[in-house]
Design an enzyme around this catalytic site. Structure first.
Site, PDB file in Angstrom:
ATOM      1  N   HIS A 144      26.539   3.759  19.671  1.00 46.75           N
ATOM      2  CA  HIS A 144      26.886   3.004  20.883  1.00 46.75           C
ATOM      3  C   HIS A 144      28.250   3.496  21.382  1.00 46.75           C
ATOM      4  O   HIS A 144      28.910   4.298  20.704  1.00 46.75           O
ATOM      5  CB  HIS A 144      26.883   1.492  20.631  1.00 46.75           C
ATOM      6  CG  HIS A 144      27.643   1.032  19.407  1.00 46.75           C
ATOM      7  ND1 HIS A 144      27.755  -0.286  19.056  1.00 46.75           N
ATOM      8  CD2 HIS A 144      28.348   1.712  18.452  1.00 46.75           C
ATOM      9  CE1 HIS A 144      28.482  -0.403  17.956  1.00 46.75           C
ATOM     10  NE2 HIS A 144      28.846   0.792  17.572  1.00 46.75           N
TER      11      HIS A 144
ATOM     12  N   VAL B  60      31.995  -9.229  18.483  1.00 44.68           N
ATOM     13  CA  VAL B  60      32.307 -10.237  19.503  1.00 44.68           C
ATOM     14  C   VAL B  60      32.050 -11.636  18.955  1.00 44.68           C
ATOM     15  O   VAL B  60      31.255 -11.818  18.039  1.00 44.68           O
ATOM     16  CB  VAL B  60      31.463 -10.045  20.795  1.00 44.68           C
ATOM     17  CG1 VAL B  60      31.931  -8.844  21.591  1.00 44.68           C
ATOM     18  CG2 VAL B  60      29.996  -9.971  20.483  1.00 44.68           C
TER      19      VAL B  60
ATOM     20  N   ARG C 246      20.230   7.191  18.620  1.00 48.11           N
ATOM     21  CA  ARG C 246      19.688   6.321  17.568  1.00 48.11           C
ATOM     22  C   ARG C 246      18.443   6.938  16.947  1.00 48.11           C
ATOM     23  O   ARG C 246      17.594   7.487  17.672  1.00 48.11           O
ATOM     24  CB  ARG C 246      19.353   4.937  18.131  1.00 48.11           C
ATOM     25  CG  ARG C 246      20.624   4.191  18.420  1.00 48.11           C
ATOM     26  CD  ARG C 246      20.428   2.746  18.688  1.00 48.11           C
ATOM     27  NE  ARG C 246      21.629   2.255  19.371  1.00 48.11           N
ATOM     28  CZ  ARG C 246      21.763   1.059  19.871  1.00 48.11           C
ATOM     29  NH1 ARG C 246      20.785   0.188  19.757  1.00 48.11           N
ATOM     30  NH2 ARG C 246      22.881   0.712  20.468  1.00 48.11           N
TER      31      ARG C 246
ATOM     32  N   GLN D  55      24.963   4.819  27.512  1.00 42.75           N
ATOM     33  CA  GLN D  55      25.467   3.450  27.588  1.00 42.75           C
ATOM     34  C   GLN D  55      26.709   3.410  28.455  1.00 42.75           C
ATOM     35  O   GLN D  55      27.361   4.422  28.701  1.00 42.75           O
ATOM     36  CB  GLN D  55      25.846   2.935  26.198  1.00 42.75           C
ATOM     37  CG  GLN D  55      24.670   2.449  25.387  1.00 42.75           C
ATOM     38  CD  GLN D  55      25.105   1.656  24.163  1.00 42.75           C
ATOM     39  OE1 GLN D  55      26.278   1.657  23.777  1.00 42.75           O
ATOM     40  NE2 GLN D  55      24.156   0.972  23.557  1.00 42.75           N
TER      41      GLN D  55
ATOM     42  N   ALA E 250      33.979  -7.806  26.185  1.00 41.65           N
ATOM     43  CA  ALA E 250      33.426  -6.442  26.108  1.00 41.65           C
ATOM     44  C   ALA E 250      31.941  -6.526  26.417  1.00 41.65           C
ATOM     45  O   ALA E 250      31.311  -7.575  26.220  1.00 41.65           O
ATOM     46  CB  ALA E 250      33.637  -5.872  24.707  1.00 41.65           C
TER      47      ALA E 250
ATOM     48  N   TRP F  10      21.639  -0.632  14.035  1.00 39.90           N
ATOM     49  CA  TRP F  10      21.849   0.688  14.628  1.00 39.90           C
ATOM     50  C   TRP F  10      21.343   1.775  13.663  1.00 39.90           C
ATOM     51  O   TRP F  10      22.053   2.160  12.739  1.00 39.90           O
ATOM     52  CB  TRP F  10      23.329   0.905  14.932  1.00 39.90           C
ATOM     53  CG  TRP F  10      23.816   0.002  16.030  1.00 39.90           C
ATOM     54  CD1 TRP F  10      23.708   0.248  17.363  1.00 39.90           C
ATOM     55  CD2 TRP F  10      24.464  -1.259  15.899  1.00 39.90           C
ATOM     56  NE1 TRP F  10      24.248  -0.808  18.064  1.00 39.90           N
ATOM     57  CE2 TRP F  10      24.720  -1.741  17.207  1.00 39.90           C
ATOM     58  CE3 TRP F  10      24.855  -2.046  14.809  1.00 39.90           C
ATOM     59  CZ2 TRP F  10      25.341  -2.965  17.445  1.00 39.90           C
ATOM     60  CZ3 TRP F  10      25.467  -3.260  15.039  1.00 39.90           C
ATOM     61  CH2 TRP F  10      25.705  -3.711  16.356  1.00 39.90           C
TER      62      TRP F  10
HETATM   63  C1  FA5 Z   1      25.029  -2.375  21.533  1.00 42.38           C
HETATM   64  O1  FA5 Z   1      24.864  -1.169  21.384  1.00 42.38           O
HETATM   65  C2  FA5 Z   1      26.397  -2.979  21.608  1.00 42.38           C
HETATM   66  N1  FA5 Z   1      27.380  -1.965  21.305  1.00 42.38           N
HETATM   67  C3  FA5 Z   1      26.610  -3.578  22.997  1.00 42.38           C
HETATM   68  C4  FA5 Z   1      27.832  -4.456  23.060  1.00 42.38           C
HETATM   69  C5  FA5 Z   1      29.028  -3.929  23.527  1.00 42.38           C
HETATM   70  C6  FA5 Z   1      27.769  -5.764  22.681  1.00 42.38           C
HETATM   71  C7  FA5 Z   1      30.152  -4.727  23.587  1.00 42.38           C
HETATM   72  C8  FA5 Z   1      28.895  -6.568  22.734  1.00 42.38           C
HETATM   73  C9  FA5 Z   1      30.069  -6.034  23.198  1.00 42.38           C
HETATM   74  P1  FA5 Z   1      22.473  -2.893  21.831  1.00 42.38           P
HETATM   75  O2  FA5 Z   1      22.012  -2.247  20.591  1.00 42.38           O
HETATM   76  O3  FA5 Z   1      21.748  -4.152  22.236  1.00 42.38           O
HETATM   77  O4  FA5 Z   1      24.007  -3.242  21.793  1.00 42.38           O
HETATM   78  O5  FA5 Z   1      22.360  -1.845  23.030  1.00 42.38           O
HETATM   79  C10 FA5 Z   1      22.872  -2.124  24.321  1.00 42.38           C
HETATM   80  C11 FA5 Z   1      21.903  -1.669  25.404  1.00 42.38           C
HETATM   81  O6  FA5 Z   1      21.593  -0.285  25.235  1.00 42.38           O
HETATM   82  C12 FA5 Z   1      20.559  -2.372  25.354  1.00 42.38           C
HETATM   83  O7  FA5 Z   1      20.601  -3.590  26.059  1.00 42.38           O
HETATM   84  C13 FA5 Z   1      19.658  -1.371  26.045  1.00 42.38           C
HETATM   85  O8  FA5 Z   1      19.779  -1.505  27.463  1.00 42.38           O
HETATM   86  C14 FA5 Z   1      20.253  -0.046  25.635  1.00 42.38           C
HETATM   87  N2  FA5 Z   1      19.509   0.573  24.518  1.00 42.38           N
HETATM   88  C15 FA5 Z   1      19.558   0.259  23.205  1.00 42.38           C
HETATM   89  N3  FA5 Z   1      18.750   1.063  22.468  1.00 42.38           N
HETATM   90  C16 FA5 Z   1      18.167   1.921  23.351  1.00 42.38           C
HETATM   91  C17 FA5 Z   1      17.240   3.014  23.230  1.00 42.38           C
HETATM   92  N4  FA5 Z   1      16.766   3.417  22.044  1.00 42.38           N
HETATM   93  N5  FA5 Z   1      16.850   3.662  24.349  1.00 42.38           N
HETATM   94  C18 FA5 Z   1      17.361   3.290  25.552  1.00 42.38           C
HETATM   95  N6  FA5 Z   1      18.239   2.294  25.741  1.00 42.38           N
HETATM   96  C19 FA5 Z   1      18.632   1.601  24.650  1.00 42.38           C
END
Ligand code: FA5
Length: 332
Positions: A173, A257, A199, A213, A300, A152
């Site tokens: 997130h 998780v 981010r 999100q 989650a 992140w």
């Molecule tokens: C997370 O942020 C975790 N907090 C998700 C999670 C929650 C996992 C609870 C387990 C339990 P991740 O970095 O993969 O995970 O982001 C989740 C989703 O956000 C991605 O699958 C994507 O759909 C979206 N996302 C991530 N980064 C970006 C971005 N820069 N722009 C647009 N969408 C994004």
């Protein structure tokens, strides 16, 4: 000079009474014609003494110009009147359309998601966008120096004059709201948390520096991944009404998780697309929230709302949502 003033007065009076083009033409002849009243004065200039000529000449010339302009203005108006003899307002013309604003496509998608989860008995919870390092990382089992923090890229907030003891950041997130909610509530419960996240990343067609999100958290005594699978599939089937969806569950890693998974979906034979991270809540996260991990378990998940909107409306580039371009926005 007296004559000039009189001529002007008489002309203006005549002009006020002239109702059509013929009357205007008569007026023109009366004053500016070969034997017109003003023409005669102009002609007589030659026989005047120099003093008189200097005074009367320019005044008479100016008056001629003024008469000509007034006559041509009135003629233009008379002409318009002739072609639209009845009313100045066309009562049969369609009204002018007022342009009304509408909700942004991302807001529409978020509202739809809230409705679907509410119909499955989830509560909607929100949390702060400026978050502490503790809730965004530590309490989610990502201590300082843990390599998972690199997942992140973070906008840190400078503390400025206020000497806060906590490090602040723009939440990367919606997961910190898991901890905030559990600190204040007793299980069992099922919540979703929609919200803006940030981010420090390079942008491209599927990445923005701010995006939305949707967190989900379900905690109870006997919650399993089977419940998760059911909820997620029921949600997507409602969200993509009638479109054929395939699901793929891949093992993945998130420190909060265990086990962790990622879910990909494929719609109507399109391409596989990563749509969310998920998993069973890590026992250490329950400990941070002061729940007994031997008593409670849950799942989650975190979905990218922008990505869902991209699939739903077939938008090829996430940056269009934030462009402020009305040609794009007005299509929704
Ligand atoms: C997370 O942020 C975790 N907090 C998700 C999670 C929650 C996992 C609870 C387990 C339990 P991740 O970095 O993969 O995970 O982001 C989740 C989703 O956000 C991605 O699958 C994507 O759909 C979206 N996302 C991530 N980064 C970006 C971005 N820069 N722009 C647009 N969408 C994004």
């Amino acid at each position: 000079m007296e004559d000039i003033a009189k001529i002007k007065q008489a002309f203006l009076k005549g002009l006020g009474g002239a109702k059509d083009r013929a009357a205007l033409e008569a007026l023109r002849v009366e004053y500016l014609g070969r034997k017109g009243k003003l023409t005669l004065i102009l002609r007589s200039l030659g026989g005047m003494v120099l003093e008189e000529k200097k005074k009367i000449g320019p005044a008479a010339q100016a008056l001629r110009k003024e008469f000509e302009e007034l006559l041509s203005n009135h003629e233009a108006v008379a002409k318009e009147g002739a072609s639209a003899p009845h009313a100045a307002i066309d009562l049969t013309a369609p009204g002018r359309r007022f342009s009304r604003g509408h909700l942004h496509p991302l807001t529409q998608v978020e509202d739809e998601i809230r409705r679907i989860f509410a119909s499955m008995n989830f509560s909607v919870v929100e949390g702060p966008e400026v978050e502490s390092e503790y809730y965004n990382f530590d309490a989610l089992n990502i201590p300082a120096g843990h390599p998972a923090r690199d997942m992140w890229d973070t906008f840190w907030i400078s503390r400025g004059a206020k000497k806060s003891t906590e490090n602040l950041l723009l939440r990367t997130h919606t997961s910190p709201v898991q901890i905030r909610y559990m600190e204040a509530h007793e299980p069992p419960f099922q919540i979703i948390v929609p919200g803006r996240t940030f981010r420090y990343e390079a942008t491209d067609a599927s990445h923005e520096i701010n995006f939305d999100q949707l967190e989900g958290l379900v905690v109870g005594k006997s919650i399993t991944l089977a419940n998760f699978k059911f909820v997620v599939e029921a949600f997507f089937e409602k969200f993509f009404k009638g479109r054929k969806i395939e699901f793929r569950y891949r093992p993945s890693y998130f420190p909060f998780v265990e086990p962790g998974i990622e879910v990909d979906i494929k719609i109507a034979g399109g391409k596989w697309l990563e749509i969310m991270g998920a998993g069973m809540v890590h026992p250490r996260v329950f400990e941070y929230a002061h729940y007994n991990p031997h008593e409670w378990q849950g799942f989650a998940f975190g979905i990218g709302i922008d990505r869902l909107a991209m699939i739903k409306y077939r938008v090829p580039d996430i940056r269009l949502f934030y462009s402020g371009d009305l040609r794009f926005i007005n299509q929704f």
